[in-house]
Structures are given as structure tokens and as C-alpha cells.
Write a protein that holds these residues in place. Structure first.
Motif, short mmCIF file in Angstrom:
data_model
loop_
_atom_site.label_atom_id
_atom_site.label_comp_id
_atom_site.label_asym_id
_atom_site.label_seq_id
_atom_site.Cartn_x
_atom_site.Cartn_y
_atom_site.Cartn_z
N GLY A 70 -36.90 -15.98 -41.19
CA GLY A 70 -38.02 -16.01 -42.12
C GLY A 70 -38.06 -17.25 -42.97
O GLY A 70 -38.53 -17.23 -44.12
N MET A 71 -37.60 -18.39 -42.41
CA MET A 71 -37.58 -19.64 -43.17
C MET A 71 -38.79 -20.51 -42.86
O MET A 71 -39.26 -21.27 -43.73
N ILE A 72 -39.29 -20.44 -41.63
CA ILE A 72 -40.45 -21.24 -41.24
C ILE A 72 -41.39 -20.38 -40.40
O ILE A 72 -40.96 -19.43 -39.76
N ARG A 73 -42.68 -20.74 -40.41
CA ARG A 73 -43.66 -20.10 -39.54
C ARG A 73 -44.55 -21.18 -38.95
O ARG A 73 -45.01 -22.08 -39.64
N LYS A 74 -44.79 -21.06 -37.67
CA LYS A 74 -45.64 -22.03 -36.97
C LYS A 74 -47.11 -21.78 -37.29
O LYS A 74 -47.59 -20.66 -37.19
#
Length: 571
Positions: A30-34
Motif C-alpha cells: 500500500g505504498m504506491i498505486r499505478k
């Protein structure tokens, strides 16, 4: 910070396009989302690590004498046209027009912008030297964005630019920045190496890359077994390959080699080793066709070749052009009587060869017994070799070894490349004008954080180095319905917050198994688990994410023991 109040959603699913560990784990944690190909949102947990990276970089840049500013991300085309990089960068530039039909780009780098305002403000040698830096969003329209933050199209980068009156002054700042970069990666607790590198589209007389060592790295790193030399494969040199045994020249003759188009097929048919064959590699460039002669057991380093030729476009010639210049299909090209319209360059590795084999420029035929000068006139020799493991070191009697690395920083001695093109001049004591000497120093913020994950993980998740961890300590209430467990966990959390510890509290109403799996995934270095079973014995459990070593301590001693562990970890 409590889990119940943060935006954090972990997942067990690996994104379909996540090819490398850092992309997989940062997405799952849950650190990055595209958002789109190569474009990511930094979610709260990821942004905390990014901010910590930026804090480290700012601290070391300030200590090295650099001064922070912020330049526009959108840049006018005319600046890039002054340096002729509007064409050089090609499709990597994200181009756009404003309402007045003026051309702009989303900056992939800022050499033009900073040189433009410096030339307007700085006139005298008395105003030099200085070093300016920023942390800015960049955009490069990669043809194949991949690997999450390691090859994104939109990315965060620290770039610094220094201006000088002399090469000696530039060298002093370059060394100060080199040392600052070393401190940055040491502060991040990363295993890294500095290597000699090609300057690429940025240009300049010399450059060094900083590589975080990782098996999953996309770059090959060459290093001497004695530690005297290191370079990336684009730049690496050898100490010279072992020459073949001396022999008398024989007469050149043509041999039939039906259907033999590869080195392996030709050498097996003729009963010679691949080191006795010379490959003729035909290239298209934006200037002229080029043929490179290299030993059959080695490959051409195309980055070295493009740099040697000074061209922006370089690719292997297609079948049609090969036939046009050689009169033969692909696989039978050779240097003997090659078309004069093709520029012929020999790699130094092939220069000592005697009685070698090469294509005969006709289908199904090769020459044997070929010798330089007598049969082939080569006007240019250069080091165009792609080095390999076991090659001799160019600096000592050691041998070269290959490893994998992730480029996280690159520093350049630009010299007067941009100041001449953009007329960024200063006046000396006599009032005479000179172009400023420039340095450029880039460091990938998101890329370094991702590289830290590549270097620090296991099958269960991330193992953060303390300086880059989103939080230093994780407190877990394993049975939040139990009043004593909840109160004890609350007390430990509150005490750690009061003592200035960067602490995250998993206060969710979830099963212990879910909490432990999430804890392993997000990888916070120190864990304090408060559960009914251990609390019944008057203890809480402290453990390190890296080695899972457990310490049972009284709840009243937990905060102090956490402080001791942080000190041991160098926090």
C-alpha cells in the motif's frame, strides 16, 4: 500514527505488470498505486519513505555547500533548441503547446533552464562559483516504462548544477558532491559502489554513476578483483585480451560455407575457434553507414561506438542495407573489398589477429587466411569492446568481475557544453568573456527508495533500513477486545510518541495472523507485540524485522528497550 486513522490497504495479490520485487512489494504494502503506465501515486506510507529520503538528501546537499531552489517543470522549446537537444531527446520529451501554439515540454532534466537564468544574472568572476539544487518532478516518456519506481515516466529527482571559472574549481565541487553522494547512500544504510560511466545525452567530459548492488539490478557493473577499478559496462575497458600465438601469414583463400551464418556454425564448419573469426557488424547512423570489426567471441559495445562516432542514432543495418553494401545476405559480410561508402572501424581486440576468418561478401562463402594491411586496410582502430567477466583489468594485474546494480545517482563534469551553446559567459579580471565551467549532479529519490527494497527483503515482505522506513517502530495490539491488552498497547504507544519515536500503532480489530502478515509485508524495523498470552506472564514481545530475534520484556521497560534497539540499529 494509528492504522485506523491512516489511508493504508495492503493486498496479497501481485500486480500483473509488477516484474521486480520492489514494484511487487511496494504495491502490495500500500505504498504506491499505478495511475497510468509509468505514473504512480505515492500513498501515505510510501510518501513517508520518500520524505525521509528527501530529508537525507537535503541534509547532505546543504552540508556540501549547495543551495536549494525550485525550477518550473514545464519548459519552453526554444531553450532546448538552443542546445539542439530538442531533437536529441526525441520521443523521450513529452511535448505540448500552449493556447498560443508555442512549444513546451515537461522537463526530463533542467540544464537548459538553470543555464538560462544564470546567464541573465551572473556577469563577473567574483560571483562564481556556486552550486544550486532542487528536488523536482521530472518526466521522460519511456518507450517501455517498467519496474515500478525504477523506470517510471514521471519521477522525483534531486538535480544540482554548479558554475565555475575554471576546471580546477569544477573538480573541487565535483569531489565534494561525490563525497556527499557517498554519505547519502551510507546514511540510507545501502550497499553501493561508484563506477566510471558514459555521459549519454547529458554530455560532458566525464561522469560517475552510483549503483546500489542487487541481484535484480538492470545494469551490469564491472569491478576489478583487486578493487582498483569499477565501471558500468557501457564505459568499461579491458587491459587488452591475450594475443593469439605468433604464426606466419598464409595465402588468403575462399571457402564454401553453405547456410553458415552464425559464428558457431562458421567456426565449426571450418574447424577454428571463434577468437579466430572477425565479425563485420554493419550499423545505420544519422551521419553515415559504419562497419565495425570485432573478434568472433566478443560483442560490440554500442554505447562506446555511438560516443566514438558522436552520433545520436545508431542501430544495426537491416537486411536490405546489408545486401546493398556487401552484395551478400546477412551472415556473410566481411571487410575485404567492402564498399567505400561504408566507414570501416576495427576494434582493438581484433588488431593482433593473423590468418583470421571473415565473410566473403557473397552468399555461402567465407575467407580464411585473411591478414590486416595485405588483404584489409583499416584506417581506424578504437576500443569498442563490450567487456566480459575474467577480462584483465585496465589499471592493474587483477581480473574483471561482473555484478548487478541499480543506478541511483549520476554526476557529470559538463565543462562548457551548455554555457557555450547558450552563451552563459562571465568576465575575468581583464574584462574578457569566457564560458562558465559547469557540473551536474543527479540523484533518483523514488528510485533509491525502490532500490532499498530490492536490496532488503525476504519472501514475506520488505525489511526497511531504519533511515528509510516509513516508521521506525510498529506497536501491535493482538487482542484489542481485551481491555488490558488494549490499555497496555496504548500506554506503550503513547510513551514512544512522547519520547519522539517514529511509531505506528496497529490498533485494528483484526486477527493476529493478519496483523503479523501485514507487519512482515510493510517491513517496519522494530515490532512491539502486545498479546493476552505474553501479558499474562507480565511480558510484551519485542522483535527485529531483519532477524526475527525476540525479546520478552516487562511492559514498563518496553519503551526504553526500543530506544536501545534503535541505537543499536544506528537510528
Amino acid at each position: 500514527m494509528r492504522w485506523s486513522r491512516i489511508y493504508l490497504y495492503t493486498t496479497r495479490e501481485i500486480p500483473a505488470d509488477a516484474e521486480v520485487v520492489s514494484h511487487q512489494l511496494m504495491a502490495r504494502a500500500g505504498m504506491i498505486r499505478k495511475l497510468a503506465a509509468g505514473i504512480y501515486t505515492y500513498l501515505p506510507l510510501g510518501w513517508r519513505s520518500i520524505k525521509k529520503m528527501m530529508e537525507i538528501v537535503r541534509r547532505e546537499m546543504d552540508a556540501a555547500g549547495a543551495v536549494e531552489l525550485s525550477m518550473p517543470a514545464i519548459q519552453p522549446a526554444e531553450l532546448w533548441q538552443e542546445t539542439e537537444r530538442w531533437e536529441v531527446f526525441g520521443d523521450l520529451l513529452l511535448r505540448m503547446k500552449d493556447r498560443n501554439e508555442r512549444d513546451f515540454c515537461f522537463g526530463p532534466t533542467h540544464e537548459e533552464v538553470i543555464t538560462d537564468f544564470v546567464r541573465r544574472d551572473v556577469r563577473s568572476y567574483r560571483q562564481l562559483p556556486f552550486n544550486l539544487y532542487q528536488i523536482q518532478t521530472k518526466f521522460r516518456d519511456e518507450i517501455r516504462p517498467r519496474f515500478g519506481l525504477m523506470r517510471a515516466r514521471e519521477f522525483l529527482m534531486k538535480d544540482a548544477y554548479s558554475f565555475h571559472t575554471s576546471e580546477e574549481s569544477l573538480a573541487e565541487t565535483y569531489e565534494a558532491m561525490r563525497q556527499a553522494y557517498c554519505r547519502v547512500f551510507e546514511d540510507c544504510r545501502l550497499e553501493y559502489t561508484m563506477v566510471e560511466a558514459a555521459s549519454g545525452a547529458i554530455g560532458g567530459s566525464g561522469s560517475h554513476e552510483f549503483m546500489v548492488l542487487a541481484e535484480t539490478g538492470e545494469d551490469a557493473v564491472v569491478a576489478c578483483s583487486n578493487g582498483d577499478y569499477a565501471a558500468n559496462t557501457e564505459k568499461a575497458e579491458t587491459g587488452g585480451l591475450e594475443p593469439p600465438p605468433a604464426e606466419e601469414p598464409i595465402e588468403m583463400r575462399e571457402e564454401s560455407t553453405p547456410g553458415a551464418t552464425t559464428v558457431a556454425e562458421v567456426t565449426e564448419l571450418l574447424g577454428v575457434g571463434p577468437e579466430k573469426l572477425v565479425k563485420t557488424m554493419l550499423y545505420d547512423t544519422d551521419v553515415e553507414p559504419v562497419a565495425v570489426l570485432v573478434r568472433g567471441d566478443r560483442e560490440v559495445n554500442e554505447v562506446k561506438l555511438a560516443s566514438y562516432l558522436g552520433v545520436n542514432h545508431l542501430q544495426l543495418a537491416g537486411e536490405e542495407k546489408v545486401e546493398r553494401f556487401t552484395g551478400a545476405p546477412v551472415g556473410f559480410a566481411g571487410p575485404v573489398a567492402l564498399s567505400e561508402s561504408v566507414r570501416l572501424i576495427g576494434d582493438e581486440s581484433a588488431r593482433p589477429l593473423v590468418n583470421f576468418v571473415c565473410g566473403a561478401n557473397k552468399a555461402d562463402a567465407h575467407y580464411v587466411g585473411v591478414n590486416w594491411d595485405r588483404d584489409v586496410k583499416v584506417g581506424e582502430w578504437a576500443d569498442l569492446l563490450l567487456v566480459g567477466a575474467g577480462d584483465p583489468c585496465p589499471r592493474c594485474d587483477g581480473t574483471l568481475e561482473l555484478s548487478r546494480g541499480i543506478e541511483v545517482g549520476h554526476i557529470f563534469m559538463l565543462g562548457a557544453k551548455y554555457s557555450k551553446a547558450m552563451e552563459c559567459f562571465y568576465s575575468d579580471e581583464k574584462g574578457e568573456l569566457h564560458p562558465m565551467e559547469m557540473g551536474c549532479y543527479g540523484l533518483g529519490i523514488g528510485r533509491t527508495v525502490a532500490a532499498a527494497v530490492e536490496q532488503n527483503h525476504d519472501e514475506n515482505g520488505i525489511i526497511w533500513p531504519v533511515p528509510l522506513a516509513p516508521f521506525e517502530v510498529l506497536v501491535m495490539s493482538l487482542n484489542p477486545q481485551d481491555d488490558e491488552v488494549r490499555r497496555t498497547a496504548d500506554d506503550i504507544y503513547d510513551q514512544l510518541v512522547a519520547e519522539g519515536v517514529d511509531v505506528f500503532y496497529d490498533d485494528r480489530d483484526e486477527r493476529p495472523g493478519v496483523k503479523f502478515k501485514d507487519a512482515d509485508l510493510i517491513g517496519i524495523p522494530i515490532r512491539v507485540a502486545v498479546g493476552a498470552k505474553s501479558l499474562a506472564e507480565g511480558k510484551v514481545e519485542l522483535s527485529l524485522r531483519r532477524d526475527r530475534e525476540k525479546h520478552l520484556v516487562a511492559p514498563a521497560e518496553a519503551a526504553a528497550r526500543v530506544g536501545d534497539l534503535l541505537a543499536e540499529l544506528g537510528a
